[in-house]
Scaffold this active site. Structure first.
Site, PDB file in Angstrom:
ATOM      1  N   ASP A 182     -45.427  28.970  -7.766  1.00 31.36           N
ATOM      2  CA  ASP A 182     -45.177  28.838  -6.325  1.00 31.36           C
ATOM      3  C   ASP A 182     -46.305  28.002  -5.729  1.00 31.36           C
ATOM      4  OD1 ASP A 182     -44.437  29.076  -3.695  1.00 31.36           O
ATOM      5  OD2 ASP A 182     -44.925  31.201  -3.505  1.00 31.36           O
ATOM      6  N   PHE A 183     -46.212  26.672  -5.943  1.00 29.39           N
ATOM      7  CA  PHE A 183     -47.194  25.732  -5.414  1.00 29.39           C
ATOM      8  C   PHE A 183     -46.616  25.083  -4.153  1.00 29.39           C
ATOM      9  CE2 PHE A 183     -49.558  24.645  -9.666  1.00 29.39           C
ATOM     10  CZ  PHE A 183     -50.002  25.954  -9.725  1.00 29.39           C
ATOM     11  N   GLU A 184     -47.142  25.452  -3.006  1.00 30.77           N
ATOM     12  CA  GLU A 184     -46.673  24.901  -1.739  1.00 30.77           C
ATOM     13  C   GLU A 184     -47.743  23.972  -1.159  1.00 30.77           C
ATOM     14  OE1 GLU A 184     -44.911  27.929   0.821  1.00 30.77           O
ATOM     15  OE2 GLU A 184     -44.666  29.255  -0.907  1.00 30.77           O
ATOM     16  N   ASN A 185     -47.311  22.944  -0.461  1.00 35.64           N
ATOM     17  CA  ASN A 185     -48.199  21.937   0.134  1.00 35.64           C
ATOM     18  C   ASN A 185     -48.851  21.030  -0.914  1.00 35.64           C
ATOM     19  OD1 ASN A 185     -47.755  23.026   2.763  1.00 35.64           O
ATOM     20  ND2 ASN A 185     -49.303  24.594   2.360  1.00 35.64           N
TER      21      ASN A 185
END
Length: 377
Positions: A182-185
């Site tokens: 869950d890698f956001e941005n």
């Protein structure tokens, strides 16, 4: 003894005698000169005790009133019809909130949130698998990061952080059925680096481990898209679409995931991601917006303008620092998901051919929701 001493001693005894009876003069009020002194004291003590007890009861009554639970004045729309079933149901469980989950829930895949990446690019805080009893459900270790700077340094192969991190993830995942990223941005310039990272992790985990990746909601493939659905899907077993945050804390007020908005995500998702890999996510939470925000830092003139506009009458100096208080009216708007709205979303997905659904996160839901969801292979 000298006469003067004798005189003063008599005077002292006289004053003490007068003082005693003067102090008790209330006992003989209303002409009751024949009142028994000891009985009167006893009665007076009883009256005092009675008054104290009554006062204590009144305080307790006030406390009971103050602690009384608020009454729910609104009603929620009831769910009707038949339960909805899916082949797979994915649910996120937060580390530290394990008690919100139990293995009897209709969940096939538990995403244990989460291991994180610290400022040095190291894996930290990996969940302890034994703390979450999932029964027959698979359990996936989530690795989460939403800091763009950290993501850049761990994804770019020019730095010496990428390989050690990949190895640390594989090692930490040994006790789990799989890994969820869950890698956001992710920075736009690290698009290729991100895809290479998940490709390498897929290879290093081996075919025995499940591998899934979270991606944001999209209506179409964007120019230089950091999360191209089709490419992401080619490297993993499941793609979890976070189909929520239609509105967010700093946007205008609105639904977290309206049914019609969610429906618009489906055409691109179903075209880009194979049916067996697609997991549509729904929200269990809500948000509140206020039309006025009073928190913040103000320059002197702005502070005084606000004080004048709100009728501040007094400034109190605390340790030589001026302070003030005032009351104001705030209009609040909230949008949230209950069992009715979440089941409406699931029925829309079901009717559109979606086989797998998920949600963020267990413990935030309307408990009634579970009565309307089934696992159907």
């Amino acid at each position: 003894m000298r006469k003067t001493d004798n005189f003063f001693m008599k005077r002292f005894l006289f004053l003490v005698f007068i003082g005693i009876f003067a102090g008790q003069s209330f006992l003989f009020a209303k002409g009751k000169a024949d009142v028994n002194f000891e009985e009167t004291l006893t009665q007076q003590n009883e009256v005092t005790v009675s008054e104290n007890a009554q006062a204590e009861e009144e305080v307790l009554e006030e406390e009971v009133v103050e602690s009384k639970e608020p009454v729910q004045l609104y009603s929620l729309r009831p769910v009707e019809g038949e339960p909805v079933g899916f082949a797979e149901v994915w649910g996120f469980v937060n580390k530290g909130s394990e008690s919100a989950y139990n293995s009897s829930l209709p969940i096939t895949d538990v995403c244990y949130f989460s291991a994180e990446i610290n400022s040095y690019g190291e894996l930290t805080g990996a969940p302890v698998r034994s703390k979450l009893k999932t029964g027959k459900a698979r359990c996936h270790m989530v690795v989460a990061c939403d800091n763009a700077a950290i993501l850049h340094f761990i994804l770019d192969p020019e730095y010496d952080l990428r390989k050690p991190l990949l190895k640390a993830i594989v090692k930490a995942a040994a006790a789990f059925d799989g890994v969820n990223i869950d890698f956001e941005n992710v920075p736009s310039r690290d698009r290729k680096n991100f895809l290479n990272f998940i490709a390498d992790l897929r290879y290093m985990l081996g075919s025995a481990k499940w591998f899934s990746v979270c991606v944001p909601a999209r209506f179409k493939l964007l120019s230089n898209d950091i999360y191209p659905y089709a490419e992401v899907a080619s490297f993993c077993d499941r793609v979890f679409i976070m189909a929520y945050d239609q509105h967010w804390s700093t946007s205008a007020a609105g639904p977290i995931a309206a049914v019609d908005w969610s429906e618009q995500i489906l055409p691109y998702a179903q075209k880009a991601i194979p049916e067996k890999k697609l997991v549509m996510g729904i929200p269990f939470y809500g948000r509140i917006w206020a039309d006025t925000s009073t928190s913040g830092a103000y320059i002197f003139t702005s502070m005084n303008k606000r004080m004048i506009e709100n009728g501040v009458e007094e400034v109190v100096y605390e340790n030589d620092i001026p302070s003030f208080e005032y009351d104001t009216t705030v209009h609040v708007t909230g949008y949230f998901n209950d069992a009715y709205s979440d089941i409406a979303l699931l029925r829309m997905y079901k009717s559109s051919g979606v086989k797998k659904i998920g949600f963020w996160r267990v413990g935030q839901e309307d408990p009634e929701f579970w009565n309307w969801l089934e696992i159907k292979k």
